[in-house]
Design a protein around this motif. Structure first.
Motif, PDB file in Angstrom:
ATOM      1  N   LEU A   1       3.823  14.390 -13.826  1.00  0.00           N
ATOM      2  CA  LEU A   1       2.922  14.857 -14.876  1.00  0.00           C
ATOM      3  C   LEU A   1       2.340  16.238 -14.580  1.00  0.00           C
ATOM      4  CD1 LEU A   1       0.984  11.558 -15.675  1.00  0.00           C
ATOM      5  CD2 LEU A   1       3.009  12.491 -16.812  1.00  0.00           C
ATOM      6  N   LYS A   2       2.761  16.830 -13.459  1.00  0.00           N
ATOM      7  CA  LYS A   2       2.293  18.170 -13.047  1.00  0.00           C
ATOM      8  C   LYS A   2       0.769  18.244 -13.038  1.00  0.00           C
ATOM      9  CE  LYS A   2       6.502  20.243 -14.595  1.00  0.00           C
ATOM     10  NZ  LYS A   2       7.203  21.143 -15.468  1.00  0.00           N
ATOM     11  N   GLN A   3       0.158  17.220 -12.466  1.00  0.00           N
ATOM     12  CA  GLN A   3      -1.293  17.122 -12.494  1.00  0.00           C
ATOM     13  C   GLN A   3      -1.980  18.172 -11.625  1.00  0.00           C
ATOM     14  OE1 GLN A   3      -1.935  12.932 -11.715  1.00  0.00           O
ATOM     15  NE2 GLN A   3      -2.136  12.550 -13.902  1.00  0.00           N
ATOM     16  N   ALA A   4      -1.316  18.678 -10.600  1.00  0.00           N
ATOM     17  CA  ALA A   4      -1.928  19.720  -9.772  1.00  0.00           C
ATOM     18  C   ALA A   4      -2.121  21.004 -10.576  1.00  0.00           C
ATOM     19  CB  ALA A   4      -1.072  19.987  -8.541  1.00  0.00           C
ATOM     20  N   GLU A   5      -1.175  21.292 -11.461  1.00  0.00           N
ATOM     21  CA  GLU A   5      -1.256  22.521 -12.253  1.00  0.00           C
ATOM     22  C   GLU A   5      -2.090  22.346 -13.519  1.00  0.00           C
ATOM     23  OE1 GLU A   5       2.138  21.283 -11.792  1.00  0.00           O
ATOM     24  OE2 GLU A   5       2.232  22.223  -9.825  1.00  0.00           O
ATOM     25  N   THR A   6      -1.969  21.193 -14.147  1.00  0.00           N
ATOM     26  CA  THR A   6      -2.591  20.997 -15.463  1.00  0.00           C
ATOM     27  C   THR A   6      -3.972  20.336 -15.391  1.00  0.00           C
ATOM     28  OG1 THR A   6      -1.590  18.822 -15.781  1.00  0.00           O
ATOM     29  CG2 THR A   6      -0.322  20.744 -16.536  1.00  0.00           C
ATOM     30  N   HIS A   7      -4.296  19.763 -14.244  1.00  0.00           N
ATOM     31  CA  HIS A   7      -5.543  19.012 -14.052  1.00  0.00           C
ATOM     32  C   HIS A   7      -5.643  17.827 -15.008  1.00  0.00           C
ATOM     33  CE1 HIS A   7      -6.731  22.092 -11.275  1.00  0.00           C
ATOM     34  NE2 HIS A   7      -6.508  23.017 -12.204  1.00  0.00           N
ATOM     35  N   ASN A   8      -4.507  17.373 -15.482  1.00  0.00           N
ATOM     36  CA  ASN A   8      -4.395  16.172 -16.307  1.00  0.00           C
ATOM     37  C   ASN A   8      -4.800  14.976 -15.454  1.00  0.00           C
ATOM     38  OD1 ASN A   8      -3.214  13.762 -17.257  1.00  0.00           O
ATOM     39  ND2 ASN A   8      -1.656  14.863 -18.390  1.00  0.00           N
ATOM     40  N   ARG A   9      -5.596  14.078 -15.976  1.00  0.00           N
ATOM     41  CA  ARG A   9      -6.057  12.935 -15.200  1.00  0.00           C
ATOM     42  C   ARG A   9      -5.502  11.607 -15.719  1.00  0.00           C
ATOM     43  NH1 ARG A   9      -9.674  13.078 -11.449  1.00  0.00           N
ATOM     44  NH2 ARG A   9     -10.692  11.192 -12.187  1.00  0.00           N
ATOM     45  N   ASP A  10      -4.419  11.655 -16.483  1.00  0.00           N
ATOM     46  CA  ASP A  10      -3.810  10.414 -16.967  1.00  0.00           C
ATOM     47  C   ASP A  10      -3.312   9.605 -15.783  1.00  0.00           C
ATOM     48  OD1 ASP A  10      -4.253  10.901 -19.633  1.00  0.00           O
ATOM     49  OD2 ASP A  10      -2.320  11.875 -19.943  1.00  0.00           O
ATOM     50  N   GLY A  11      -3.324   8.313 -15.935  1.00  0.00           N
ATOM     51  CA  GLY A  11      -2.867   7.435 -14.872  1.00  0.00           C
ATOM     52  C   GLY A  11      -2.716   6.023 -15.400  1.00  0.00           C
ATOM     53  N   MET A  12      -2.684   5.076 -14.466  1.00  0.00           N
ATOM     54  CA  MET A  12      -2.522   3.689 -14.878  1.00  0.00           C
ATOM     55  C   MET A  12      -3.269   2.776 -13.924  1.00  0.00           C
ATOM     56  SD  MET A  12       1.414   3.070 -13.665  1.00  0.00           S
ATOM     57  CE  MET A  12       1.969   4.739 -13.925  1.00  0.00           C
ATOM     58  N   ASP A  13      -3.667   1.647 -14.432  1.00  0.00           N
ATOM     59  CA  ASP A  13      -4.214   0.587 -13.597  1.00  0.00           C
ATOM     60  C   ASP A  13      -3.029  -0.253 -13.150  1.00  0.00           C
ATOM     61  OD1 ASP A  13      -6.570   1.636 -14.497  1.00  0.00           O
ATOM     62  OD2 ASP A  13      -7.207  -0.129 -15.598  1.00  0.00           O
ATOM     63  N   LEU A  14      -3.057  -0.675 -11.895  1.00  0.00           N
ATOM     64  CA  LEU A  14      -1.896  -1.398 -11.381  1.00  0.00           C
ATOM     65  C   LEU A  14      -2.330  -2.378 -10.312  1.00  0.00           C
ATOM     66  CD1 LEU A  14       1.312  -1.370 -11.374  1.00  0.00           C
ATOM     67  CD2 LEU A  14       1.096   0.083  -9.388  1.00  0.00           C
ATOM     68  N   ALA A  15      -1.774  -3.570 -10.356  1.00  0.00           N
ATOM     69  CA  ALA A  15      -1.934  -4.555  -9.294  1.00  0.00           C
ATOM     70  C   ALA A  15      -0.540  -4.889  -8.792  1.00  0.00           C
ATOM     71  CB  ALA A  15      -2.629  -5.802  -9.818  1.00  0.00           C
ATOM     72  N   LEU A  16      -0.350  -4.806  -7.484  1.00  0.00           N
ATOM     73  CA  LEU A  16       0.976  -4.998  -6.904  1.00  0.00           C
ATOM     74  C   LEU A  16       0.909  -6.000  -5.768  1.00  0.00           C
ATOM     75  CD1 LEU A  16       3.953  -3.963  -6.714  1.00  0.00           C
ATOM     76  CD2 LEU A  16       3.108  -2.331  -5.033  1.00  0.00           C
ATOM     77  N   CYS A  17       1.709  -7.045  -5.854  1.00  0.00           N
ATOM     78  CA  CYS A  17       1.830  -8.033  -4.781  1.00  0.00           C
ATOM     79  C   CYS A  17       3.252  -8.000  -4.246  1.00  0.00           C
ATOM     80  CB  CYS A  17       1.529  -9.444  -5.289  1.00  0.00           C
ATOM     81  SG  CYS A  17      -0.180  -9.712  -5.722  1.00  0.00           S
ATOM     82  N   VAL A  18       3.368  -8.058  -2.936  1.00  0.00           N
ATOM     83  CA  VAL A  18       4.679  -8.147  -2.283  1.00  0.00           C
ATOM     84  C   VAL A  18       4.680  -9.443  -1.493  1.00  0.00           C
ATOM     85  CG1 VAL A  18       6.240  -7.112  -0.615  1.00  0.00           C
ATOM     86  CG2 VAL A  18       4.908  -5.643  -2.145  1.00  0.00           C
TER      87      VAL A  18
ATOM     88  N   ASP B   1       0.819  -1.211   0.000  1.00  0.00           N
ATOM     89  CA  ASP B   1       0.000   0.000   0.000  1.00  0.00           C
ATOM     90  C   ASP B   1       0.853   1.261   0.000  1.00  0.00           C
ATOM     91  OD1 ASP B   1       0.814  -0.611   2.631  1.00  0.00           O
ATOM     92  OD2 ASP B   1      -0.864   0.495   3.493  1.00  0.00           O
ATOM     93  N   GLU B   2       1.963   1.241   0.739  1.00  0.00           N
ATOM     94  CA  GLU B   2       2.852   2.402   0.771  1.00  0.00           C
ATOM     95  C   GLU B   2       3.547   2.607  -0.578  1.00  0.00           C
ATOM     96  OE1 GLU B   2       3.482   4.797   3.140  1.00  0.00           O
ATOM     97  OE2 GLU B   2       1.678   3.926   4.023  1.00  0.00           O
ATOM     98  N   ILE B   3       3.941   1.527  -1.214  1.00  0.00           N
ATOM     99  CA  ILE B   3       4.564   1.622  -2.542  1.00  0.00           C
ATOM    100  C   ILE B   3       3.590   2.277  -3.508  1.00  0.00           C
ATOM    101  CG2 ILE B   3       5.399   0.293  -4.537  1.00  0.00           C
ATOM    102  CD1 ILE B   3       6.401  -1.818  -2.474  1.00  0.00           C
ATOM    103  N   LEU B   4       2.351   1.814  -3.503  1.00  0.00           N
ATOM    104  CA  LEU B   4       1.349   2.349  -4.415  1.00  0.00           C
ATOM    105  C   LEU B   4       1.042   3.821  -4.113  1.00  0.00           C
ATOM    106  CD1 LEU B   4      -0.064   1.013  -6.781  1.00  0.00           C
ATOM    107  CD2 LEU B   4      -2.014   0.621  -5.303  1.00  0.00           C
ATOM    108  N   ASN B   5       0.959   4.183  -2.842  1.00  0.00           N
ATOM    109  CA  ASN B   5       0.711   5.583  -2.486  1.00  0.00           C
ATOM    110  C   ASN B   5       1.853   6.487  -2.926  1.00  0.00           C
ATOM    111  OD1 ASN B   5      -1.843   5.312  -1.329  1.00  0.00           O
ATOM    112  ND2 ASN B   5      -0.985   4.715   0.646  1.00  0.00           N
ATOM    113  N   HIS B   6       3.095   6.046  -2.708  1.00  0.00           N
ATOM    114  CA  HIS B   6       4.254   6.831  -3.147  1.00  0.00           C
ATOM    115  C   HIS B   6       4.267   6.955  -4.673  1.00  0.00           C
ATOM    116  CE1 HIS B   6       6.815   7.550   0.449  1.00  0.00           C
ATOM    117  NE2 HIS B   6       6.043   6.579   0.939  1.00  0.00           N
ATOM    118  N   LEU B   7       3.965   5.861  -5.361  1.00  0.00           N
ATOM    119  CA  LEU B   7       3.928   5.894  -6.822  1.00  0.00           C
ATOM    120  C   LEU B   7       2.874   6.891  -7.307  1.00  0.00           C
ATOM    121  CD1 LEU B   7       4.906   4.743  -9.535  1.00  0.00           C
ATOM    122  CD2 LEU B   7       3.173   2.950  -9.278  1.00  0.00           C
TER     123      LEU B   7
ATOM    124  N   PHE C   1      -1.098  -7.109  -0.855  1.00  0.00           N
ATOM    125  CA  PHE C   1      -1.608  -6.672  -2.150  1.00  0.00           C
ATOM    126  C   PHE C   1      -2.133  -5.248  -2.044  1.00  0.00           C
ATOM    127  CE2 PHE C   1      -5.403  -5.877  -4.693  1.00  0.00           C
ATOM    128  CZ  PHE C   1      -4.893  -6.066  -5.967  1.00  0.00           C
ATOM    129  N   ALA C   2      -1.897  -4.501  -3.096  1.00  0.00           N
ATOM    130  CA  ALA C   2      -2.530  -3.189  -3.261  1.00  0.00           C
ATOM    131  C   ALA C   2      -2.887  -3.072  -4.736  1.00  0.00           C
ATOM    132  CB  ALA C   2      -1.596  -2.070  -2.833  1.00  0.00           C
TER     133      ALA C   2
END
Length: 81
Positions: free
Chosen positions: A45-62, A31-37, A72-73
């Motif tokens: 992507l400077k999303q705070a300034e541009t309001h760009n909403r690009d992102g990715m779907d991700l499944a992470l297992c440790v 969960d921490e890895i995903l939050n940092h990512l 899992f996160a």
């Protein structure tokens, strides 16, 4: 983001950021890895300034082989057991 060049760009960005988060900073909880990512992708992507909403779907297992535990996160992806 999608397929093609935008998807490849996001994959390369995520790879660099995950290496920093895990290998350099030593963050090992899923969960921490995903939050940092998430925060670093927003910064990159400077999303705070541009309001760009690009992102990715991700499944992470440790997997912790010493304790035999799996954490899992998921970003828009569930874990199916």
């Amino acid at each position: 983001t999608g397929h093609g060049v935008p998807g490849a760009f996001m994959s390369m960005l995520a790879n660099v950021l995950l290496n920093q988060i895990i290998n350099i900073e030593g963050i090992l909880e899923a969960d921490e890895i995903l939050n940092h990512l998430h925060q670093r992708v927003r910064l990159a992507l400077k999303q705070a300034e541009t309001h760009n909403r690009d992102g990715m779907d991700l499944a992470l297992c440790v997997y912790d082989s010493r304790n035999k535990t799996l954490s899992f996160a998921g970003a828009k992806n569930p874990l199916i057991y």
